[in-house]
Design a protein around this motif. Structure first.
Motif, short mmCIF file in Angstrom:
data_model
loop_
_atom_site.label_atom_id
_atom_site.label_comp_id
_atom_site.label_asym_id
_atom_site.label_seq_id
_atom_site.Cartn_x
_atom_site.Cartn_y
_atom_site.Cartn_z
N MET A 1 0.95 -1.08 -0.04
CA MET A 1 0.12 -0.19 0.08
C MET A 1 1.01 1.32 -0.12
O MET A 1 1.86 1.27 0.66
CB MET A 1 -0.95 -0.03 1.37
N ASN A 2 0.70 2.08 -0.77
CA ASN A 2 1.28 3.24 -0.89
C ASN A 2 1.10 4.44 0.43
O ASN A 2 -0.02 4.30 0.93
CB ASN A 2 1.29 4.02 -2.27
N LYS A 3 1.84 5.44 0.19
CA LYS A 3 1.62 6.33 1.24
C LYS A 3 0.27 7.19 1.26
O LYS A 3 -0.38 7.38 2.52
CB LYS A 3 2.70 7.57 1.12
N GLU A 4 -0.28 7.45 0.34
CA GLU A 4 -1.56 8.11 0.04
C GLU A 4 -2.46 7.00 0.54
O GLU A 4 -3.54 7.36 0.93
CB GLU A 4 -1.98 8.38 -1.19
N GLY A 5 -2.70 6.01 0.19
CA GLY A 5 -3.57 4.78 0.73
C GLY A 5 -3.55 4.79 1.97
O GLY A 5 -4.67 4.70 2.88
N ARG A 6 -2.33 4.52 2.75
CA ARG A 6 -2.16 4.60 4.20
C ARG A 6 -2.78 5.73 4.99
O ARG A 6 -3.45 5.36 5.82
CB ARG A 6 -0.67 4.28 4.70
N LYS A 7 -2.49 7.02 4.34
CA LYS A 7 -3.33 7.99 4.79
C LYS A 7 -4.66 7.90 4.75
O LYS A 7 -5.39 8.36 5.93
CB LYS A 7 -2.68 9.57 4.05
N VAL A 8 -5.41 7.49 3.80
CA VAL A 8 -6.81 7.32 3.75
C VAL A 8 -7.26 6.58 4.99
O VAL A 8 -8.28 6.57 5.60
CB VAL A 8 -7.24 6.84 2.24
N ILE A 9 -6.50 5.49 4.87
CA ILE A 9 -7.02 4.28 6.03
C ILE A 9 -6.74 4.91 7.39
O ILE A 9 -7.81 4.84 8.22
CB ILE A 9 -6.15 2.88 5.71
N GLU A 10 -5.86 5.42 7.74
CA GLU A 10 -5.57 6.26 8.73
C GLU A 10 -6.83 7.18 9.15
O GLU A 10 -7.36 7.25 10.37
CB GLU A 10 -4.16 6.79 9.16
N GLU A 11 -7.07 7.96 8.29
CA GLU A 11 -8.33 8.77 8.38
C GLU A 11 -9.59 8.14 9.02
O GLU A 11 -10.25 8.52 9.65
CB GLU A 11 -8.52 9.73 7.17
N ILE A 12 -9.70 6.94 7.96
CA ILE A 12 -11.04 6.35 8.29
C ILE A 12 -11.02 5.63 9.50
O ILE A 12 -12.01 5.50 10.41
CB ILE A 12 -11.20 4.92 7.09
#
Length: 89
Positions: A1-12
């Motif tokens: 998973m890329n950095k952008e995907g991780r950020k979205v998951i952290e927000e969720i």
């Protein structure tokens, strides 16, 4: 998973955490109301418990207890957050 995907998951996951906290507060309020209604019913003279008012109080207590039980979502939310964290590994 890329950095952008991780950020979205952290927000969720953070949003789910706040939902879990809100649900806990709501559940606590409902539980308090249910206990008050149940106590009111149990403290009534037995003859009044079987009258219309007593039965209405008991129905309210039962409904509130059922609502409280239906809000037991904390474990499910924790499971979803766990899966999201796993996706970031």
């Amino acid at each position: 998973m890329n950095k952008e995907g991780r950020k979205v998951i952290e927000e969720i996951a953070a949003f789910l955490g706040s939902i879990k906290e809100s649900i806990g507060e709501i559940a606590s309020s409902i539980e308090t109301l249910a206990e008050a209604e149940r106590e009111k019913f149990e403290n009534m003279p037995e003859s009044m418990q079987y009258a219309e008012k007593g039965e209405a109080i008991e129905r309210a207590a039962d409904a509130l207890e059922n609502a409280y039980g239906a809000l037991d979502l904390e474990a499910e939310i924790d499971g979803v957050i766990g899966y999201l964290e796993e996706a970031c590994e």
